[in-house]
Design an enzyme around this catalytic site. Structure first.
Site: not given
Ligand code: DSN
Length: 478
Positions: A64, A66, A241, A270, A273, A279
């Site tokens: 943990y 925090e 974003d 994120t 990607k 992730r």
């Molecule tokens: N799930 C992501 C995407 O496929 O673009 C975005 O949330």
């Protein structure tokens, strides 16, 4: 049988798991086999490196932590401090950001941290100052009630869903839509492109607290300098974003006006990607919002995931290597080759092409819904996802579009020649598939007809295309 270090590591891990729950061990092996066999064109997926994957499977998971680096609510966080500080340091260097917060567990979480940091900065802090108190617990019941109403009465302007925006940018099915009074800006119906004059007009009329840029299905660059000017003109906080295109920013494909970091007050992303990490999520900002962002846990986040922060540090270190810029450029070259290949074969693409990692095909020209096209392609070994197109008559479930992207296949090593071959395979499936009918003979938006022999033949060709580009060649599970 290979005896390299990665094979040994993954094989041993699976055997350790097998001793407890063999079905999980089998599923892990099956997932690798499935991923190896599929022509993955999902724009938001990628393949993390073995080092990134292995950084997640260890005892950091037990801790943990925090709080933030050096200021924890638990004892014994010295090693978590090391990996969190490393991940933040790599992120700051990579993106040229003053501050990085690497705890968010996902993109949604990163956006929530950003929204609450902005609300704290723009709404809560002035209220505390006015009441001459240091923190919310010191407010009277009446002042607290007034502040809660004020927090719930703020406005957000973001890109509309059918133009490629994201659900977390203030849309009703998501918590952001329940938190904010939201309006959206679309794209020019003739070109499919963002019309900055219309965005400025919407901002002038609506006067949002937050202007959001960023997308999950817009195949073009966004001019963040212009968007920042629009935000400034109405006193809005400008948030970007960059979840989808963070890898293109990291790899310096998007620079100048198209790099969000120098222009936005706050940037979320994120890490899994186009950035090709584990992730997870991340927030970048300047010093003005840093303290508020660091309150993400426990403001909106559960305890940090130290094992994932360790993996973020590894992946971000990889993205700082010179070869990542080459990877990022190849993602775009591949997307453009795929778009060109589809266009030459008669496809209709939203905006007529791409300058990022994704392509949005309007499949209505083939007489299909997105759902029919997605399933027919899947039957043929091509993994995509259906997506709405601007002003989509088929809505968000059936849709009229197919979104495809190249980060994953580029990681495998496929190049522009293979993208043209992929376009040919997709063209074959889309032209050979027809819309089906329901039990009553009425047209169906889900049923479709594709000769199984065609699907099998395309599937075989897709597999052949992948053969020279093995996925995780360093990993043999035996
Ligand atoms: N799930 C992501 C995407 O496929 O673009 C975005 O949330």
């Amino acid at each position: 049988m290979s005896h390299n270090v990665e094979s040994t590591a993954f094989r041993s891990a699976i055997e350790v798991i097998r001793a407890v729950e063999p079905r999980v061990a089998d599923a892990i092996g099956a997932e690798l086999a499935d991923q190896r066999e599929s022509l993955k064109l999902i724009a938001s997926e990628n393949y993390a490196s073995p080092a990134t994957l292995l950084a997640m499977g260890n005892w950091f998971s037990d801790k943990y932590a925090e709080g933030t680096v050096g200021r924890r609510f638990y004892a014994g966080c010295q090693n978590v401090d090391t990996v969190e500080a490393l991940a933040a340091e790599h992120a700051k260097e990579l993106f040229g950001a003053a501050h990085a917060y690497v705890q968010p567990h996902s993109g949604i979480d990163a956006n929530l941290v950003a929204f609450w940091a902005i609300l704290a900065d723009r709404v809560e802090s002035p209220a505390l100052k006015k009441a001459q108190v240091r923190q919310v617990n010191d407010l009277t019941e009446a002042d607290w009630f007034a502040l809660r109403r004020e927090l719930g009465n703020q406005r957000m302007l973001g890109m509309s869903l059918d133009a490629g925006g994201h659900l977390t940018h203030g849309f009703r099915p998501n918590i952001s839509g329940k938190m904010f009074d939201q309006r959206s800006y679309g794209t020019d119906p003739a070109t499919g492109l963002i019309d900055y004059d219309r965005v400025a007009e919407a901002a002038r009329e609506f006067k949002p607290l937050i202007l959001v840029a960023g997308y999950s299905a817009y195949p073009r660059k966004v001019n963040f300098r212009v968007m920042r000017e629009i935000a400034d003109s109405v006193g809005a906080t400008f948030m970007v974003d960059m979840a989808h295109f963070a890898g293109l920013v990291a790899g310096k494909v998007f620079t100048g006006d198209f790099d969000p970091v120098p222009h936005a007050h706050i940037v979320t992303t994120t890490t899994h990607k186009s950035l090709r990490g584990p992730r997870g999520g991340m927030v970048l900002c300047g010093p003005e919002l840093a303290d508020q962002v660091d309150r993400g846990c426990p403001m909106v986040l559960g305890g940090p995931l130290p094992h994932v922060m360790a993996a973020k540090a590894v992946a971000l270190a990889e993205a700082r290597r010179p070869d990542f810029a080459d990877y990022a450029q190849r993602i775009v070259d591949n997307a453009q080759a795929l778009a060109d290949g589809l266009l030459r074969r008669g496809a209709t693409l939203v905006t007529g092409g791409t300058d990022n990692h994704l392509v949005l095909i309007d499949v209505s020209g083939y007489g299909l819904t997105g759902r029919q096209a997605e399933q027919a392609l899947l039957d043929s070994g091509i993994v995509t996802n259906r997506n709405a197109v601007p002003q989509d008559p088929n809505g968000a479930w059936y849709t009229s579009g197919i979104r495809i992207g190249t980060p994953a296949l580029t990681t495998r090593g496929l190049g522009t020649a293979e993208m043209d071959a992929t376009a040919e395979l997709m063209h074959t499936v889309l032209t050979q598939t027809s819309a089906g009918t329901g039990p009553d003979g009425a047209p169906s938006k889900a049923k479709y007809v594709l000769d199984p022999a065609t699907a099998e033949s395309v599937g075989k060709q897709a597999a052949d295309l992948l053969t020279p580009f093995p996925l995780y060649p360093e990993v043999e599970l035996g």
